[in-house]
Motif scaffolding. Structure first.
Motif, PDB file in Angstrom:
ATOM      1  N   ARG A 197      -5.262   5.278  -9.931  1.00  0.00           N
ATOM      2  CA  ARG A 197      -4.196   5.903 -10.725  1.00  0.00           C
ATOM      3  C   ARG A 197      -2.815   5.607 -10.155  1.00  0.00           C
ATOM      4  NH1 ARG A 197      -6.617  11.963 -11.855  1.00  0.00           N
ATOM      5  NH2 ARG A 197      -8.549  11.281 -12.826  1.00  0.00           N
ATOM      6  N   ALA A 198      -2.773   5.399  -8.825  1.00  0.00           N
ATOM      7  CA  ALA A 198      -1.508   5.089  -8.159  1.00  0.00           C
ATOM      8  C   ALA A 198      -1.168   3.600  -8.252  1.00  0.00           C
ATOM      9  CB  ALA A 198      -1.567   5.523  -6.705  1.00  0.00           C
ATOM     10  N   GLY A 199      -2.033   2.825  -8.917  1.00  0.00           N
ATOM     11  CA  GLY A 199      -1.722   1.421  -9.155  1.00  0.00           C
ATOM     12  C   GLY A 199      -2.497   0.414  -8.335  1.00  0.00           C
ATOM     13  N   LEU A 200      -3.432   0.841  -7.517  1.00  0.00           N
ATOM     14  CA  LEU A 200      -4.256  -0.091  -6.745  1.00  0.00           C
ATOM     15  C   LEU A 200      -5.488  -0.450  -7.565  1.00  0.00           C
ATOM     16  CD1 LEU A 200      -3.952   1.563  -3.248  1.00  0.00           C
ATOM     17  CD2 LEU A 200      -3.001  -0.623  -3.939  1.00  0.00           C
ATOM     18  N   ARG A 249      -7.194  17.680  -0.353  1.00  0.00           N
ATOM     19  CA  ARG A 249      -6.023  17.295  -1.132  1.00  0.00           C
ATOM     20  C   ARG A 249      -5.668  15.852  -0.810  1.00  0.00           C
ATOM     21  NH1 ARG A 249      -1.239  20.244   0.372  1.00  0.00           N
ATOM     22  NH2 ARG A 249      -2.318  20.558   2.322  1.00  0.00           N
ATOM     23  N   VAL A 250      -5.243  15.128  -1.833  1.00  0.00           N
ATOM     24  CA  VAL A 250      -4.837  13.733  -1.666  1.00  0.00           C
ATOM     25  C   VAL A 250      -3.382  13.607  -2.106  1.00  0.00           C
ATOM     26  CG1 VAL A 250      -5.278  11.350  -2.351  1.00  0.00           C
ATOM     27  CG2 VAL A 250      -7.198  12.927  -2.068  1.00  0.00           C
ATOM     28  N   ARG A 251      -2.549  13.137  -1.172  1.00  0.00           N
ATOM     29  CA  ARG A 251      -1.128  12.925  -1.455  1.00  0.00           C
ATOM     30  C   ARG A 251      -0.859  11.429  -1.393  1.00  0.00           C
ATOM     31  NH1 ARG A 251       3.649  16.055  -0.714  1.00  0.00           N
ATOM     32  NH2 ARG A 251       2.357  17.712   0.145  1.00  0.00           N
ATOM     33  N   ILE A 252      -0.244  10.913  -2.440  1.00  0.00           N
ATOM     34  CA  ILE A 252       0.114   9.498  -2.474  1.00  0.00           C
ATOM     35  C   ILE A 252       1.596   9.405  -2.787  1.00  0.00           C
ATOM     36  CG2 ILE A 252      -0.267   7.266  -3.599  1.00  0.00           C
ATOM     37  CD1 ILE A 252      -3.152   8.100  -4.084  1.00  0.00           C
ATOM     38  N   ASP A 253       2.311   8.742  -1.892  1.00  0.00           N
ATOM     39  CA  ASP A 253       3.771   8.593  -2.005  1.00  0.00           C
ATOM     40  C   ASP A 253       4.459   9.924  -2.278  1.00  0.00           C
ATOM     41  OD1 ASP A 253       3.841   5.921  -1.356  1.00  0.00           O
ATOM     42  OD2 ASP A 253       3.865   5.231  -3.429  1.00  0.00           O
ATOM     43  N   GLY A 254       4.041  10.955  -1.542  1.00  0.00           N
ATOM     44  CA  GLY A 254       4.702  12.248  -1.611  1.00  0.00           C
ATOM     45  C   GLY A 254       4.244  13.174  -2.714  1.00  0.00           C
ATOM     46  N   ALA A 268      -6.689   0.126   5.317  1.00  0.00           N
ATOM     47  CA  ALA A 268      -5.633   0.469   6.266  1.00  0.00           C
ATOM     48  C   ALA A 268      -4.569   1.251   5.509  1.00  0.00           C
ATOM     49  CB  ALA A 268      -5.040  -0.795   6.870  1.00  0.00           C
ATOM     50  N   GLY A 269      -3.920   2.161   6.195  1.00  0.00           N
ATOM     51  CA  GLY A 269      -2.823   2.881   5.572  1.00  0.00           C
ATOM     52  C   GLY A 269      -3.192   4.246   5.027  1.00  0.00           C
ATOM     53  N   MET A 288       0.861  -1.182   0.000  1.00  0.00           N
ATOM     54  CA  MET A 288       0.000   0.000   0.000  1.00  0.00           C
ATOM     55  C   MET A 288       0.901   1.236   0.000  1.00  0.00           C
ATOM     56  SD  MET A 288      -3.274   1.067   0.510  1.00  0.00           S
ATOM     57  CE  MET A 288      -4.153   2.471   1.118  1.00  0.00           C
ATOM     58  N   PRO A 289       0.640   2.159  -0.905  1.00  0.00           N
ATOM     59  CA  PRO A 289       1.415   3.404  -0.892  1.00  0.00           C
ATOM     60  C   PRO A 289       1.052   4.248   0.328  1.00  0.00           C
ATOM     61  CG  PRO A 289      -0.351   3.538  -2.502  1.00  0.00           C
ATOM     62  CD  PRO A 289      -0.356   2.130  -1.967  1.00  0.00           C
ATOM     63  N   VAL A 290       1.882   5.242   0.613  1.00  0.00           N
ATOM     64  CA  VAL A 290       1.588   6.179   1.698  1.00  0.00           C
ATOM     65  C   VAL A 290       0.537   7.156   1.180  1.00  0.00           C
ATOM     66  CG1 VAL A 290       2.528   7.985   3.170  1.00  0.00           C
ATOM     67  CG2 VAL A 290       3.901   5.954   2.649  1.00  0.00           C
ATOM     68  N   VAL A 291      -0.627   7.172   1.822  1.00  0.00           N
ATOM     69  CA  VAL A 291      -1.754   7.999   1.380  1.00  0.00           C
ATOM     70  C   VAL A 291      -2.140   8.949   2.509  1.00  0.00           C
ATOM     71  CG1 VAL A 291      -4.124   7.998   0.527  1.00  0.00           C
ATOM     72  CG2 VAL A 291      -2.601   6.094  -0.050  1.00  0.00           C
TER      73      VAL A 291
END
Length: 68
Positions: free
Chosen positions: A39-42, A16-21, A54-55, A1-4
């Motif tokens: 879009r982030a690959g999930l 605002r939504v930040r995914i992996d920085g 989770a996450g 899971m990326p950092v969300v």
């Protein structure tokens, strides 16, 4: 899971939504958050899945908070 990270609602109700920085944009509901996650690959993430994932760090209120 990326950092969300989903930030607190702004004056327009967008979060605002930040995914992996990287800021991917503003979400106005769970459907938008799910789209950013896809879009982030999930693959296969639906709006109904988002509250239970989770996450995800919800700042300024959980997945039900969209008003400033």
């Amino acid at each position: 899971m990326p950092v969300v990270i989903v930030y607190p609602p702004d004056e327009d109700g967008g979060r605002r939504v930040r995914i992996d920085g990287e800021i991917l944009g503003r979400a106005f509901g769970l459907r938008d958050v799910a789209e950013f996650l896809r879009r982030a690959g999930l693959e296969g993430v639906e709006a109904s899945d988002v509250p239970g994932l989770a996450g995800i760090e919800w700042r300024g209120g959980g997945p039900g908070v969209w008003d400033h």
